[in-house]
Write a protein that holds these residues in place. Structure first.
Motif, PDB file in Angstrom:
ATOM      1  N   GLU A 194       0.846  -1.186   0.000  1.00  0.00           N
ATOM      2  CA  GLU A 194       0.000   0.000   0.000  1.00  0.00           C
ATOM      3  C   GLU A 194       0.886   1.242   0.000  1.00  0.00           C
ATOM      4  O   GLU A 194       1.979   1.251   0.576  1.00  0.00           O
ATOM      5  CB  GLU A 194      -0.909   0.004   1.229  1.00  0.00           C
ATOM      6  CG  GLU A 194      -2.000  -1.047   1.191  1.00  0.00           C
ATOM      7  CD  GLU A 194      -3.041  -0.865   2.288  1.00  0.00           C
ATOM      8  OE1 GLU A 194      -3.301   0.296   2.672  1.00  0.00           O
ATOM      9  OE2 GLU A 194      -3.581  -1.876   2.757  1.00  0.00           O
ATOM     10  N   TRP A 195       0.400   2.284  -0.675  1.00  0.00           N
ATOM     11  CA  TRP A 195       1.077   3.572  -0.570  1.00  0.00           C
ATOM     12  C   TRP A 195       1.172   3.943   0.914  1.00  0.00           C
ATOM     13  O   TRP A 195       0.267   3.654   1.701  1.00  0.00           O
ATOM     14  CB  TRP A 195       0.303   4.655  -1.304  1.00  0.00           C
ATOM     15  CG  TRP A 195       0.379   4.610  -2.800  1.00  0.00           C
ATOM     16  CD1 TRP A 195      -0.622   4.279  -3.658  1.00  0.00           C
ATOM     17  CD2 TRP A 195       1.516   4.927  -3.610  1.00  0.00           C
ATOM     18  NE1 TRP A 195      -0.189   4.369  -4.959  1.00  0.00           N
ATOM     19  CE2 TRP A 195       1.122   4.774  -4.961  1.00  0.00           C
ATOM     20  CE3 TRP A 195       2.821   5.334  -3.345  1.00  0.00           C
ATOM     21  CZ2 TRP A 195       1.975   4.999  -6.034  1.00  0.00           C
ATOM     22  CZ3 TRP A 195       3.685   5.567  -4.407  1.00  0.00           C
ATOM     23  CH2 TRP A 195       3.273   5.397  -5.731  1.00  0.00           C
ATOM     24  N   GLY A 196       2.260   4.576   1.286  1.00  0.00           N
ATOM     25  CA  GLY A 196       2.490   4.919   2.683  1.00  0.00           C
ATOM     26  C   GLY A 196       3.503   4.003   3.346  1.00  0.00           C
ATOM     27  O   GLY A 196       3.928   4.234   4.481  1.00  0.00           O
ATOM     28  N   THR A 197       3.901   2.956   2.648  1.00  0.00           N
ATOM     29  CA  THR A 197       4.926   2.044   3.156  1.00  0.00           C
ATOM     30  C   THR A 197       6.269   2.772   3.221  1.00  0.00           C
ATOM     31  O   THR A 197       6.621   3.539   2.316  1.00  0.00           O
ATOM     32  CB  THR A 197       5.049   0.817   2.243  1.00  0.00           C
ATOM     33  OG1 THR A 197       3.788   0.142   2.206  1.00  0.00           O
ATOM     34  CG2 THR A 197       6.127  -0.133   2.725  1.00  0.00           C
ATOM     35  N   THR A 198       7.034   2.550   4.280  1.00  0.00           N
ATOM     36  CA  THR A 198       8.332   3.217   4.420  1.00  0.00           C
ATOM     37  C   THR A 198       9.417   2.456   3.672  1.00  0.00           C
ATOM     38  O   THR A 198       9.290   1.262   3.397  1.00  0.00           O
ATOM     39  CB  THR A 198       8.752   3.333   5.899  1.00  0.00           C
ATOM     40  OG1 THR A 198       8.982   2.018   6.415  1.00  0.00           O
ATOM     41  CG2 THR A 198       7.692   4.047   6.729  1.00  0.00           C
ATOM     42  N   ILE A 199      10.486   3.169   3.367  1.00  0.00           N
ATOM     43  CA  ILE A 199      11.641   2.543   2.725  1.00  0.00           C
ATOM     44  C   ILE A 199      12.222   1.454   3.625  1.00  0.00           C
ATOM     45  O   ILE A 199      12.639   0.388   3.151  1.00  0.00           O
ATOM     46  CB  ILE A 199      12.711   3.595   2.378  1.00  0.00           C
ATOM     47  CG1 ILE A 199      12.184   4.591   1.340  1.00  0.00           C
ATOM     48  CG2 ILE A 199      13.984   2.931   1.863  1.00  0.00           C
ATOM     49  CD1 ILE A 199      11.796   3.961   0.023  1.00  0.00           C
ATOM     50  N   SER A 200      12.226   1.677   4.927  1.00  0.00           N
ATOM     51  CA  SER A 200      12.733   0.668   5.867  1.00  0.00           C
ATOM     52  C   SER A 200      11.952  -0.629   5.742  1.00  0.00           C
ATOM     53  O   SER A 200      12.529  -1.724   5.762  1.00  0.00           O
ATOM     54  CB  SER A 200      12.642   1.182   7.308  1.00  0.00           C
ATOM     55  OG  SER A 200      13.568   2.226   7.522  1.00  0.00           O
ATOM     56  N   ASP A 201      10.623  -0.505   5.622  1.00  0.00           N
ATOM     57  CA  ASP A 201       9.794  -1.699   5.472  1.00  0.00           C
ATOM     58  C   ASP A 201      10.117  -2.424   4.165  1.00  0.00           C
ATOM     59  O   ASP A 201      10.145  -3.665   4.116  1.00  0.00           O
ATOM     60  CB  ASP A 201       8.309  -1.327   5.504  1.00  0.00           C
ATOM     61  CG  ASP A 201       7.825  -0.959   6.893  1.00  0.00           C
ATOM     62  OD1 ASP A 201       8.499  -1.342   7.865  1.00  0.00           O
ATOM     63  OD2 ASP A 201       6.783  -0.282   7.007  1.00  0.00           O
ATOM     64  N   VAL A 202      10.341  -1.673   3.115  1.00  0.00           N
ATOM     65  CA  VAL A 202      10.694  -2.260   1.819  1.00  0.00           C
ATOM     66  C   VAL A 202      11.993  -3.047   1.935  1.00  0.00           C
ATOM     67  O   VAL A 202      12.106  -4.184   1.463  1.00  0.00           O
ATOM     68  CB  VAL A 202      10.828  -1.167   0.740  1.00  0.00           C
ATOM     69  CG1 VAL A 202      11.447  -1.731  -0.539  1.00  0.00           C
ATOM     70  CG2 VAL A 202       9.470  -0.554   0.431  1.00  0.00           C
ATOM     71  N   LEU A 203      12.975  -2.456   2.599  1.00  0.00           N
ATOM     72  CA  LEU A 203      14.271  -3.115   2.763  1.00  0.00           C
ATOM     73  C   LEU A 203      14.143  -4.396   3.584  1.00  0.00           C
ATOM     74  O   LEU A 203      14.760  -5.421   3.270  1.00  0.00           O
ATOM     75  CB  LEU A 203      15.260  -2.156   3.423  1.00  0.00           C
ATOM     76  CG  LEU A 203      15.632  -0.917   2.595  1.00  0.00           C
ATOM     77  CD1 LEU A 203      16.460   0.061   3.435  1.00  0.00           C
ATOM     78  CD2 LEU A 203      16.398  -1.300   1.339  1.00  0.00           C
ATOM     79  N   ASP A 204      13.321  -4.336   4.629  1.00  0.00           N
ATOM     80  CA  ASP A 204      13.117  -5.527   5.465  1.00  0.00           C
ATOM     81  C   ASP A 204      12.431  -6.636   4.682  1.00  0.00           C
ATOM     82  O   ASP A 204      12.804  -7.820   4.785  1.00  0.00           O
ATOM     83  CB  ASP A 204      12.284  -5.172   6.698  1.00  0.00           C
ATOM     84  CG  ASP A 204      13.069  -4.348   7.707  1.00  0.00           C
ATOM     85  OD1 ASP A 204      14.313  -4.329   7.612  1.00  0.00           O
ATOM     86  OD2 ASP A 204      12.435  -3.714   8.576  1.00  0.00           O
ATOM     87  N   MET A 205      11.405  -6.284   3.907  1.00  0.00           N
ATOM     88  CA  MET A 205      10.675  -7.283   3.122  1.00  0.00           C
ATOM     89  C   MET A 205      11.592  -8.009   2.150  1.00  0.00           C
ATOM     90  O   MET A 205      11.475  -9.219   1.943  1.00  0.00           O
ATOM     91  CB  MET A 205       9.536  -6.613   2.339  1.00  0.00           C
ATOM     92  CG  MET A 205       8.301  -6.305   3.147  1.00  0.00           C
ATOM     93  SD  MET A 205       6.941  -5.735   2.096  1.00  0.00           S
ATOM     94  CE  MET A 205       7.539  -4.148   1.564  1.00  0.00           C
ATOM     95  N   ALA A 206      12.492  -7.252   1.530  1.00  0.00           N
ATOM     96  CA  ALA A 206      13.341  -7.816   0.485  1.00  0.00           C
ATOM     97  C   ALA A 206      14.573  -8.517   1.026  1.00  0.00           C
ATOM     98  O   ALA A 206      15.349  -9.096   0.261  1.00  0.00           O
ATOM     99  CB  ALA A 206      13.761  -6.714  -0.480  1.00  0.00           C
ATOM    100  N   GLY A 207      14.761  -8.481   2.344  1.00  0.00           N
ATOM    101  CA  GLY A 207      15.944  -9.120   2.919  1.00  0.00           C
ATOM    102  C   GLY A 207      17.221  -8.390   2.562  1.00  0.00           C
ATOM    103  O   GLY A 207      18.263  -9.020   2.297  1.00  0.00           O
TER     104      GLY A 207
END
Length: 601
Positions: free
Chosen positions: A423-436
């Motif tokens: 969803e829009w509003g996701t932080t860059i930190s969350d993106v990095l965590d998701m992708a390992g």
């Protein structure tokens, strides 16, 4: 050969606007294009030879090289991170030729090429249009030896078929979709053509537009223009015909979401086109498919054939009296700038992909002079779910100014590269965590034309009010040299892909890259950093987004990684041209085979 040209031109009824299709078909039949082809086509299409040749020379995948196997090796940053150089060296060794040339036996032609949409499985190459992924020196040796020993490309493929529809009989590709996180659009609850079958004619075009407007969906290609508003403008423009184009020319390095959507959910994309056509009154539909995805062409055409058989395309679609609409697929020929909607339209008309001056905008006067609505693949797929589940449902996702979800293409230094719907509003930190991601130094958001962020920016959010993006996310760990490995690569990309129409875009990226190289060579001074900031502004007057953002790799890295530049500049000098007289003398003497002599004082 003259008979071949006559046959292909006749097939297209002598329509000069189909020049790219004609050139592609000649090259498909014979393997290459010749100067005689330009002259012959000019005569038959009633064009000047210059007009034909300027189109044939503009696009990357048109070639005069007559080789049995044409190998285009991706040279984007993700390929380099994954070991491209060793693969390139092995290709030159075993093909007995260098990049840009054909081997003496006529077997192999090697060429660099920009991003081919395989960033999650690099290094990758196109060989006669077939994608080969996750290449290694060993695999190159095996592949080349197999081809030399008479095996076909299909027989020489070293991997099992890819996931999902990559294994379809009409695709037969080793590519993988790598969908890591599904959301509202990628969920598996899609019922193909349910909207066309049951819910389209029950509403008026105005009602459809109202629903799309109410969802607050904005274009997913990067520009973010409100989709409902674009459709409303398109419908209000009076004309004999209206055109709806699906822009599947995703050329932004690091982006591959449209490739996955077209492989996994082609029905949803085409259904979105039908809905858009009904809403806007379009009767002409075109999917502009980038040449790098040509391997999907037969598969996609089979979907369209099935739609025609079921009455989802054609006249009076599913009982909608007066609603006639069909879709054809237009192949590109390799040009990043054609992702810009007016350049795409120029390409569809058989010309160089040069952006048009605006106004008029395409929605007023576009393809063949007709009002033209251009939407991105992801946008059209999203519209199907919006009509199915309602505007309020979609608007409830995301943030107040950025509704819905965003499909991200994540690659680079992470354990799980692939497709993530968030969803829009996701932080860059969350993106990095998701992708390992691990040991992260930086992340490029939005491809080279976007923003290079350091750790201070990892708390920022993906949204139109903060970090708008078309979906490309490339991660770099601490081992990467940001300036040499990343920024220089991005600047070379923009130089290669400029159409050359605007002097700003033609000249300034080269000037900026040369100044960057001067700094990397240890000849930079403080004034060079100030020049970056002031000279970068000149690019903003370019005609299209390519030119306007071509300085971003340097400008955003200077903003967020200024210390890397300052560590390289000479603090004891205020002026340095970067010109080394003695080195230049040595180079010139070597060229003429003369020993350099320097006077000493």
């Amino acid at each position: 050969m003259e008979d071949l040209i006559h046959k292909i031109v006749g097939k297209h009824k002598g329509d000069k606007t189909r020049l790219i299709d004609i050139l592609l078909e000649i090259q498909e039949e014979r393997g290459y294009l010749s100067s005689e082809d330009c002259a012959g086509l000019a005569k038959l299409l009633k064009l000047s030879k210059a007009e034909v040749c300027e189109t044939a020379s503009f696009y990357h995948f048109f070639t005069h090289e007559n080789a049995k196997y044409k190998i285009y090796l991706n040279n984007s940053i993700t390929a380099h991170l994954a070991g491209r150089q060793k693969v390139a060296d092995t290709l030159e060794q075993f093909c007995n030729t260098s990049f840009g040339t054909t081997s003496a036996d006529g077997m192999f032609y090697l060429s660099d090429t920009s991003c081919i949409g395989m960033n999650d499985q690099e290094p990758a190459a196109l060989i006669n249009g077939i994608p080969f992924t996750q290449l290694t020196p060993y695999r190159i040796k095996e592949l080349v030896n197999d081809l030399k020993n008479g095996k076909s490309l299909q027989e020489a493929a070293y991997e099992a078929l890819g996931d999902s529809n990559n294994g379809h009989p009409l695709v037969q590709s080793m590519v993988n979709n790598h969908i890591r996180k599904r959301g509202a659009i990628l969920s598996k609850d899609y019922e193909p053509f349910d909207i066309i079958e049951n819910k389209l004619c029950n509403r008026s075009p105005e009602e459809i537009i109202t629903i799309v407007e109410g969802s607050n969906i904005r274009g997913r290609g990067g520009a973010g223009f409100p989709t409902g508003l674009k459709w409303k403008f398109g419908r209000l423009t009076k004309a004999e015909h209206r055109v709806l184009i699906c822009n599947a020319d995703e050329g932004e390095p690091g982006t591959f979401k449209d490739r996955v959507l077209l492989t996994e959910f082609p029905e949803m994309v085409f259904e979105g086109m039908v809905i858009g056509a009904f809403a806007t009154g379009a009767d002409i539909g075109v999917l502009y498919l980038r040449h790098e995805y040509k391997y999907l062409l037969n598969y996609l055409n089979s979907i369209l054939d099935g739609m025609r058989e079921k009455g989802y395309l054609g006249k009076d679609i599913k009982g909608c009296k007066g609603f006639s609409f069909d879709i054809r697929i237009q192949l590109g020929a390799g040009a990043y700038v054609c992702g810009e909607e007016s350049a795409l339209i120029e390409s569809m008309e058989g010309k160089r992909g040069e952006p048009r001056d605006k106004p008029p905008f395409p929605v007023e006067k576009g393809y063949l002079g007709y009002p033209t609505i251009v939407n991105n693949v992801e946008t059209l797929a999203s519209v199907v779910k919006i009509i199915k589940k309602g505007a309020a449902w979609f608007d409830s996702l995301g943030t107040s100014d950025s509704s819905g979800t965003k499909i991200l293409s994540i690659s680079g230094d992470c354990l799980f590269p692939g497709i993530y719907e968030v969803e829009w509003g996701t932080t860059i930190s969350d993106v990095l965590d998701m992708a390992g991601a691990y040991d992260v130094q930086a992340i490029q958001v939005g491809g080279p034309s976007g923003t290079l962020l350091g750790k201070k920016g990892f708390s920022r959010t993906l949204s139109y009010s903060d970090l708008a993006t078309g979906g490309s996310m490339i991660i770099f760990n601490q081992s990467r040299d940001i300036l040499r490995d990343v920024v220089l690569n991005f600047m070379e990309f923009f130089i290669e892909e400029s159409c050359g129409s605007c002097s700003t875009c033609r000249i300034m990226p080269v000037v900026l890259k040369d100044k960057l190289q001067k700094i990397l060579n240890g000849r930079g001074v403080k004034q060079d950093l100030e020049d970056f900031a002031s000279w970068g502004k000149l690019l903003k007057i370019s005609r299209c987004g390519l030119g306007q953002t071509a300085g971003n790799p340097i400008l955003t890295s200077l903003l967020n990684f200024r210390h890397l530049y300052e560590d390289l500049i000479q603090r004891d000098k205020e002026f340095d041209t970067g010109f080394d007289l003695e080195k230049s003398v040595v180079e010139s003497c070597n060229f003429v085979n003369r020993k350099p002599v320097f006077e000493t004082h």
